[in-house]
Each structure stands twice: as C-alpha cells, then as structure tokens.
Enzyme design. Structure first.
Site, PDB file in Angstrom:
ATOM      1  N   GLU A   1      -3.743  25.147 103.318  1.00 48.26           N
ATOM      2  CA  GLU A   1      -4.364  26.073 102.738  1.00 48.26           C
ATOM      3  C   GLU A   1      -5.681  26.144 102.254  1.00 48.26           C
ATOM      4  O   GLU A   1      -6.199  27.103 102.080  1.00 48.26           O
ATOM      5  CB  GLU A   1      -3.549  25.910 101.155  1.00 48.26           C
ATOM      6  CG  GLU A   1      -2.020  26.052 101.096  1.00 48.26           C
ATOM      7  CD  GLU A   1      -1.637  27.378 101.628  1.00 48.26           C
ATOM      8  OE1 GLU A   1      -1.978  28.278 100.919  1.00 48.26           O
ATOM      9  OE2 GLU A   1      -0.902  27.224 102.603  1.00 48.26           O
TER      10      GLU A   1
ATOM     11  N   TRP B   1      -6.760  28.458 105.141  1.00 48.00           N
ATOM     12  CA  TRP B   1      -6.600  29.708 104.750  1.00 48.00           C
ATOM     13  C   TRP B   1      -7.833  30.235 103.950  1.00 48.00           C
ATOM     14  O   TRP B   1      -8.488  31.414 104.061  1.00 48.00           O
ATOM     15  CB  TRP B   1      -5.599  29.842 103.923  1.00 48.00           C
ATOM     16  CG  TRP B   1      -5.050  31.343 103.685  1.00 48.00           C
ATOM     17  CD1 TRP B   1      -5.359  32.124 102.328  1.00 48.00           C
ATOM     18  CD2 TRP B   1      -4.714  32.367 104.548  1.00 48.00           C
ATOM     19  NE1 TRP B   1      -5.020  33.295 102.450  1.00 48.00           N
ATOM     20  CE2 TRP B   1      -4.468  33.592 103.644  1.00 48.00           C
ATOM     21  CE3 TRP B   1      -4.123  32.313 105.643  1.00 48.00           C
ATOM     22  CZ2 TRP B   1      -4.012  34.786 104.452  1.00 48.00           C
ATOM     23  CZ3 TRP B   1      -3.739  33.505 106.409  1.00 48.00           C
ATOM     24  CH2 TRP B   1      -3.498  34.673 105.722  1.00 48.00           C
TER      25      TRP B   1
ATOM     26  N   TRP C   1      -1.111  56.714 102.092  1.00 46.42           N
ATOM     27  CA  TRP C   1      -0.899  56.173 100.625  1.00 46.42           C
ATOM     28  C   TRP C   1      -0.499  57.370  99.850  1.00 46.42           C
ATOM     29  O   TRP C   1      -0.697  58.743 100.007  1.00 46.42           O
ATOM     30  CB  TRP C   1      -2.141  55.720 100.085  1.00 46.42           C
ATOM     31  CG  TRP C   1      -2.693  54.577 100.975  1.00 46.42           C
ATOM     32  CD1 TRP C   1      -3.959  54.605 101.802  1.00 46.42           C
ATOM     33  CD2 TRP C   1      -2.228  53.281 101.090  1.00 46.42           C
ATOM     34  NE1 TRP C   1      -4.128  53.474 102.196  1.00 46.42           N
ATOM     35  CE2 TRP C   1      -3.065  52.469 101.759  1.00 46.42           C
ATOM     36  CE3 TRP C   1      -1.346  52.494 100.338  1.00 46.42           C
ATOM     37  CZ2 TRP C   1      -3.199  51.146 102.040  1.00 46.42           C
ATOM     38  CZ3 TRP C   1      -1.145  51.322 100.479  1.00 46.42           C
ATOM     39  CH2 TRP C   1      -2.042  50.547 101.462  1.00 46.42           C
TER      40      TRP C   1
ATOM     41  N   ASN D   1       0.576  31.960  93.306  1.00 45.92           N
ATOM     42  CA  ASN D   1       0.390  32.342  94.740  1.00 45.92           C
ATOM     43  C   ASN D   1       1.485  33.201  95.386  1.00 45.92           C
ATOM     44  O   ASN D   1       1.405  34.333  95.893  1.00 45.92           O
ATOM     45  CB  ASN D   1       0.108  31.333  95.693  1.00 45.92           C
ATOM     46  CG  ASN D   1      -0.823  32.257  97.115  1.00 45.92           C
ATOM     47  OD1 ASN D   1      -1.724  32.980  97.049  1.00 45.92           O
ATOM     48  ND2 ASN D   1      -0.054  31.956  97.945  1.00 45.92           N
TER      49      ASN D   1
ATOM     50  N   TRP E   1      -4.712  49.304  98.083  1.00 43.38           N
ATOM     51  CA  TRP E   1      -4.747  47.745  97.928  1.00 43.38           C
ATOM     52  C   TRP E   1      -6.065  47.605  97.121  1.00 43.38           C
ATOM     53  O   TRP E   1      -5.981  46.447  96.328  1.00 43.38           O
ATOM     54  CB  TRP E   1      -4.750  47.038  99.367  1.00 43.38           C
ATOM     55  CG  TRP E   1      -5.812  47.382 100.133  1.00 43.38           C
ATOM     56  CD1 TRP E   1      -5.838  48.181 101.309  1.00 43.38           C
ATOM     57  CD2 TRP E   1      -7.128  46.813 100.076  1.00 43.38           C
ATOM     58  NE1 TRP E   1      -6.978  48.244 101.788  1.00 43.38           N
ATOM     59  CE2 TRP E   1      -7.916  47.359 101.345  1.00 43.38           C
ATOM     60  CE3 TRP E   1      -7.778  45.814  99.507  1.00 43.38           C
ATOM     61  CZ2 TRP E   1      -9.194  47.092 101.670  1.00 43.38           C
ATOM     62  CZ3 TRP E   1      -9.211  45.650  99.752  1.00 43.38           C
ATOM     63  CH2 TRP E   1     -10.027  46.288 100.833  1.00 43.38           C
TER      64      TRP E   1
ATOM     65  N   TRP F   1      -5.114  40.564  99.545  1.00 45.08           N
ATOM     66  CA  TRP F   1      -4.862  42.039  99.583  1.00 45.08           C
ATOM     67  C   TRP F   1      -4.592  42.722 100.849  1.00 45.08           C
ATOM     68  O   TRP F   1      -3.594  43.378 101.052  1.00 45.08           O
ATOM     69  CB  TRP F   1      -5.658  42.797  98.501  1.00 45.08           C
ATOM     70  CG  TRP F   1      -5.299  42.329  97.055  1.00 45.08           C
ATOM     71  CD1 TRP F   1      -5.889  41.637  96.183  1.00 45.08           C
ATOM     72  CD2 TRP F   1      -4.113  43.228  96.341  1.00 45.08           C
ATOM     73  NE1 TRP F   1      -5.202  41.643  94.854  1.00 45.08           N
ATOM     74  CE2 TRP F   1      -4.242  42.731  94.844  1.00 45.08           C
ATOM     75  CE3 TRP F   1      -3.224  44.200  96.644  1.00 45.08           C
ATOM     76  CZ2 TRP F   1      -3.357  42.786  94.094  1.00 45.08           C
ATOM     77  CZ3 TRP F   1      -2.452  44.493  95.533  1.00 45.08           C
ATOM     78  CH2 TRP F   1      -2.316  43.757  94.366  1.00 45.08           C
TER      79      TRP F   1
END
Length: 468
Positions: free
Chosen positions: A269, A272, A300, A336, A354, A377
């Site tokens: 993590e 990440w 969209w 998360n 987003w 996102w």
C-alpha cells in the site's frame, strides 16, 4: 556564527527529517520557518479539512520545537520574498527544505532555489516524503510506468530500508516569532469540524501513537481486515503521511522489524502511494485531465448538480455509499474500500466526471493528497493507469453484503436504517413499508440500468479508438 533557515512545508516533524538534520550538522543556529502561501499551490490549494489538520499539526510542531529550545517562525506571503527577507534579517547564508512533488510545488521550488543561489544564499533540498524519488524508477525502455504491478516489482526489488534519523535533542535557534499560527485563520468559523477532535490527533506524537496502535493491534490481520469498514483494520496513517508527521521510510523500517504476516500487504500500500507520486510527476496534467487520452471521448452524462449534491450529502438511497459520504463529512476520512464504492457510483452509475468527486474529496478529506487523490479517482473512473479498467463497475449492494456482512458500518452512519436486518439493510427498497417509516430515500438511479449505460460508454470509447 553560521545561521541557516529550515523551511518546513509538508514535513512537520523533527525525527527522520533530512533537511533539519543537515542544517543542524552544518550550522550553529537554525531558524525553523513555515511560510503560508496557499495560492502558490493553485489550482489545488489546501481544502477546508486540510487546513484544520494543518493548524493543529503546526501547533504540535511549534510545541516540539520549543521543547528543544527554538520556535517555529510563522509567516504569510510569497515564499521567495519571505525567505529572502528572513535570510537578510537573521544573517542566514543557507536554506534547507524537503522536496514536494506536485507540479506547482516543483515549479516554485526550482525558481526559489535558483533565485536564492543567485544572491549568495545556498539552497539544499532532500527527499523526506517518499521511499524512492519518482525519477529513479523506470521501465526497461527508460520511460515511466503506467501499470502498478510491474512498477511495484521494480521498486520492491531495489528498496533499501534504512533506519530513521533521530530527532534532535536541541535546536539552537530563536525562541520567539512575531506571527502566530492562529493569525493564519486555518480553523473554520462555523464548527463543521466538531467531530474531528474525537477522531484525530494531528502532529508527530499523534503519528507515533497511530503507528504503535497499528503495529500492536492491526498489522497481523491487515491483509483481510483492511477491506472491512466496520473494524479498525487499517493504519489511519494517511493524513500523518501527507503532512509529513511521519516518514514512509520510518514505517517501512518498523514493518521490517515487526516481522508480521501483514507487513508485505501494508508495504504494498505504501508502494501504491509511491506509484501515485510517480504518475503525477511524469504526467503533471493528470490532476486535471484523463491520464489515458482515449477517455476524452467518453460520453459523460450532462452535469447534474442536484444528483451531485445528494451524493455529497449521503442521500443517494444506496446505503453503503451514503454511509461513506456521511463518514467523510463527520470525520474528514473514509475507509478506502468505501472510497472506491462512492467513486464508482458517482462516475459510473451517475456518469458524472471524476473531477467533481476529486474536488469534493480535496475539500473534505484530512488526508487530501494531490497524487493519491488523482490516482484514486482516475483508477476508479477507468481513465487512469490500468491495464483493463473499463469493466470495473462496483455493485455497491453486493460489495456491502460482502464487506459489511452484518450491516454495522451502515447502521453507524445511516442510523435511520438501523432497525433493518442484515438481509435488508443493503437493499432497503425491498421492504417498502420499512423504507417509508425510515424516511430514507429511494435509490437515485437503478443500478442495473446505469451499469449498462456506463458499459455502453466504455464500449463507445473502445470502438472510437479502434477506428481511429
């Protein structure tokens, strides 16, 4: 007598602080400085929740510095002009700081470094934020990575965990400052932050306490418990990392010596987080634009302010989505797993861009970090770094039933549904009478129909790319 400034930014700690350690090693007097210039980070100046955390973190840092014999010099104004003025008034011939990696910060810091050196003031910067500099990891062809797994494989193989630098026992510097942290006006005038105090302890000592709790109570079960929003299975270190109250290297060092079965999962993590900074550094436009330009063609839905507001306020009619949005508003944080669910609902079921979600998170998260926020996102929306993102549409009902089996998380944050049993709480519309009694809204959209529309949009992108 040799004098240096140490320019604190998002490295609000004394331990494992390379800039502070280097200054203390080379100078008899060190002046700790914080310059408040949020406009220099535009268009992503700190949001309201971040400002709350910053106030308390600066207060904690100033207290720790005073215990070491110095004080934090707080200033407002342009960073370059302020550093020049302080160098002139204190006689400092050097300025030390730890690097930031956002596009606006890189441009500002580069300008400041050259300008200071041009006037005879040395300027030195250090890495205190990441396990590895963003430019140090590259593909076989020398370019940046766009997919996490090979990036992490490369970083993990070369990662050399080092012991953290000790906190100084003494910082020989001035003990008074003409400005105060309160004068920055970081705290809200209307107390929407009332619930934050019970959840958080900003500052280096708070980060230390959070790390110890995680290592003592949660790391062994982390690989499985980290997906369960109703239990304390995560570290909650993200705001401490963002504000630099603890370093990722310190965490990696502790993980290496704890020798728990959850170590590698948590280290991944941290990887990440590193990958997010790697992407933002190499693709600085990604904070505003799709990392994958093919998705500039994605259809969209028309901007729907009413739907966006209902999403923001936790009134979508989808229990686990609403629980997450209410947790965010009340605490400045969201689990998360639930972050992915609320982001998927906004971008795929409501088909809203987003950036609407990224900006709301930016204002309401205490751990709002431009690299992490952008990556999260774009990954969920399917527009970012991933090998095959387009079909990832989370079903919030089945996700709730899987990761909040007994409904404890929903009951805590959506109390009007607390009387429902575990079979119904994630799909309350299946009991119309109970739904009417609760006052909880019907779903904003049909999940199946909206999923089909999202997939059609992704298919349109795929076909447009295939035909050129």
């Amino acid at each position: 007598m040799s004098v240096a400034l140490v320019w604190f930014r998002r490295d609000l700690r004394l331990a494992d602080n390379p800039a502070l350690s280097a200054a203390l090693a080379s100078h008899a007097t060190v002046v700790p400085v914080y310059v408040h210039a949020p406009e220099e980070e535009a268009p992503w100046s700190p949001g309201a929740a971040s400002r709350w955390w910053l106030h308390h973190s600066l207060t904690s840092l100033d207290r720790d510095l005073r215990a070491c014999g110095a004080a934090l010099h707080v200033r407002e104004g342009g960073s370059l002009a302020t550093l020049r003025e302080l160098a002139a008034t204190t006689g400092a011939r050097a300025v030390y700081w730890n690097r930031q990696y956002e596009p606006a910060s890189i441009a500002r810091d580069t300008t400041i470094k050259y300008a200071l050196r041009a006037t005879g003031v040395d300027a030195s910067s250090f890495n205190a934020t990441l396990l590895c500099e963003p430019w140090e990891i590259a593909t076989g062809s020398g370019g940046p990575y766009r997919v996490f797994t090979p990036y992490w494989r490369n970083l993990r193989a070369r990662l050399e965990v080092r012991p953290p630098l000790p906190a100084p026992k003494r910082v020989p510097g001035p003990t008074s400052s003409p400005s105060t942290i309160e004068s920055l006006g970081l705290l809200p005038r209307i107390r929407w932050d009332a619930g934050f105090d019970a959840c958080w302890r900003p500052g280096e000592s708070g980060a230390e306490a959070a790390l110890r709790r995680f290592l003592d109570d949660a790391i062994d079960a982390y690989a499985g418990a980290r997906d369960l929003p109703s239990v304390s299975g995560t570290s909650r270190l993200s705001p401490h990392l963002h504000f630099g109250e603890i370093s990722p290297m310190r965490i990696a060092w502790e993980l290496e010596h704890a020798r728990s079965r959850g170590n590698e999962s948590y280290l991944r993590e941290l990887g990440w987080r590193e990958f997010s900074h790697h992407l933002l550094y190499h693709f600085p436009d990604s904070a505003e634009r799709n990392l994958n330009p093919a998705f500039d063609r994605y259809p969209w839905a028309r901007e729907a302010p009413r739907r966006i507001r209902r999403w923001q306020h936790g009134r979508t009619g989808i229990p686990i989505v609403d629980a997450g949005m209410r947790e965010l508003w009340a605490t400045g944080w969201m689990h998360n797993r639930v972050r992915m669910l609320v982001a998927s609902f906004l971008t795929k079921n409501l088909r809203q861009h987003w950036l609407h979600g990224a900006r709301w998170f930016w204002d309401t998260l205490v751990d709002a970090d431009l690299a992490n926020n952008t990556q999260g996102w774009q990954w969920t929306a399917g527009t970012g770094a991933d090998a095959a993102p387009y079909f990832r549409i989370f079903n919030p009902v089945t996700q709730g039933e899987r990761f909040d089996v007994d409904g404890h998380y929903v009951r805590r944050w959506v109390p009007e549904l607390s009387a429902l049993d575990a079979r119904t709480i994630h799909r309350p519309w299946t009991d119309p009478a109970a739904l009417r009694r609760s006052g909880y809204p019907q779903p904003l959209v049909d999940l199946g129909t909206s999923r089909t529309a999202a997939l059609a949009g992704y298919d349109a992108v795929r076909r447009a790319v295939a035909t050129g």
